[in-house]
Design an enzyme around this catalytic site. Structure first.
Site, PDB file in Angstrom:
ATOM      1  N   HIS A  42       0.877  -1.175   0.000  1.00  0.00           N
ATOM      2  CA  HIS A  42       0.000   0.000   0.000  1.00  0.00           C
ATOM      3  C   HIS A  42       0.916   1.226   0.000  1.00  0.00           C
ATOM      4  O   HIS A  42       1.257   1.758   1.053  1.00  0.00           O
ATOM      5  CB  HIS A  42      -0.887   0.015   1.241  1.00  0.00           C
ATOM      6  CG  HIS A  42      -1.830  -1.152   1.330  1.00  0.00           C
ATOM      7  ND1 HIS A  42      -1.401  -2.427   1.589  1.00  0.00           N
ATOM      8  CD2 HIS A  42      -3.179  -1.222   1.166  1.00  0.00           C
ATOM      9  CE1 HIS A  42      -2.449  -3.235   1.587  1.00  0.00           C
ATOM     10  NE2 HIS A  42      -3.545  -2.524   1.342  1.00  0.00           N
ATOM     11  N   GLY A 142      -2.575  -4.665  -3.502  1.00  0.00           N
ATOM     12  CA  GLY A 142      -1.274  -4.986  -2.922  1.00  0.00           C
ATOM     13  C   GLY A 142      -1.213  -6.381  -2.321  1.00  0.00           C
ATOM     14  O   GLY A 142      -0.147  -6.999  -2.285  1.00  0.00           O
ATOM     15  N   ASP A 162       0.746  -1.656   4.750  1.00  0.00           N
ATOM     16  CA  ASP A 162       0.331  -0.404   5.388  1.00  0.00           C
ATOM     17  C   ASP A 162      -1.020   0.063   4.843  1.00  0.00           C
ATOM     18  O   ASP A 162      -1.121   1.113   4.216  1.00  0.00           O
ATOM     19  CB  ASP A 162       1.428   0.651   5.117  1.00  0.00           C
ATOM     20  CG  ASP A 162       1.097   1.998   5.727  1.00  0.00           C
ATOM     21  OD1 ASP A 162       0.308   2.055   6.687  1.00  0.00           O
ATOM     22  OD2 ASP A 162       1.630   3.014   5.224  1.00  0.00           O
TER      23      ASP A 162
END
Ligand code: SAM
Length: 278
Positions: A42, A142, A162
């Site tokens: 991310h 992701g 993240d």
């Protein structure tokens, strides 16, 4: 539809913790000549102007990096060196996101795989990373990207996960993908960021990771208040699997100081502990 934009939050107290940990891990990885892979599930836009309309709206950076003076934190010299490299005029104008921080460290033998789904942040990420020959930017989920990249060709690497957690299922997905990813790449370093809004959600996430049987899990948390559901995000944390041996000592030194510095009304909060031993 994704609405989260990291440009509103760049440099806040959550970025501070995340990026201090990221810098320490990357600095450790480049101590060896052998190449490694950096997978950012991310990635965000990569680099942020703190004078943008978004950053100025809430000025969250003022409660994060804006509260620190490099001279008071010699332990974080490398972190300040990275941030400083994007601010040659000394004043804090730009804040690097995880892709720009990684690009500061990566060498020709390394690779960065950056995933970003938001259409505008994907475009900005492509622009911001256009000078990097070793970075690959993908407009892709992701988690799916991570699954396809493991085990990495170079057999050494760091995975940063993240998410913004605007989709509540992300709290489950992070665990599923870490557990599956660890099966394929058990020697890899996995770093997961999480927000503490409702402590029970994080307790569940951590319990699932511990139950998975993965060894060598450390937890670092930094916040501006003790847990308080009514206040929203009071702290955030990083869970690190297969942490470099240097990280725990560094964080145990610096987290109490950071909590004191960024805490609101003298009520900063930190945690530095082991969730699963080696
Ligand atoms: N890692 C960045 C940093 O440290 O500078 C910040 C990332 S921000 C917290 C989360 C980003 O993930 C947002 O830009 C969002 O658009 C993006 N995103 C959300 N869901 C995603 C997904 N499934 N795959 C890839 N990107 C996603």
């Amino acid at each position: 539809m994704l609405s989260y934009r990291h440009s509103f939050h760049a440099g806040n107290f959550a970025d501070l913790l995340k990026h201090i940990v990221l810098v320490e891990i990357l600095d450790y990885l480049i101590q060896k000549e052998a190449g490694f892979e950096y997978i950012d599930t991310h990635a965000g836009a990569g680099l942020y102007s703190l004078s943008s309309v978004e950053a100025q709206k809430l000025q969250e950076y003022a409660g994060g990096i804006g509260k620190l003076d490099a001279e008071d934190f010699p332990e974080l010299a490398r972190y300040f060196e990275v941030v400083g490299s994007f601010n040659p005029a000394k004043a804090l104008e730009f804040y690097p996101g995880s892709p720009a921080i990684a690009n500061f460290f990566l060498r020709s033998q390394d690779r960065a795989w950056l995933h970003e789904l938001h259409p505008r942040d994907y475009e900005l990420l492509c622009e911001n990373m256009s000078g990097s020959k070793i970075s690959r930017v993908q407009r892709q989920d992701g988690f799916a990207g991570l699954n396809g990249l493991l085990p990495p060709v170079r057999r050494r690497g760091l995975v940063l996960i993240d998410p913004s957690y605007e989709i509540k299922s992300d709290y489950d997905r992070v665990v599923t993908y870490i557990v599956n990813g660890h099966k394929k790449f058990s020697q890899g370093i996995f770093a997961l960021w999480y927000p503490v809004i409702d402590r029970r959600t994080i307790d569940k996430l951590q319990a699932k990771l511990i139950k998975s049987g993965i060894r060598n899990i450390q937890r670092f948390e930094l916040g501006i208040y003790a847990d308080d559901y009514a206040r929203g995000m009071t702290s955030s944390g990083m869970i690190v699997i297969n942490s470099p041996w240097t990280l725990f000592n560094k964080m145990s030194q610096v987290l109490p100081k950071l909590a004191q510095q960024i805490g609101e009304a003298n009520s900063g909060h930190f945690k530095c502990d082991v969730l699963a031993p080696e």
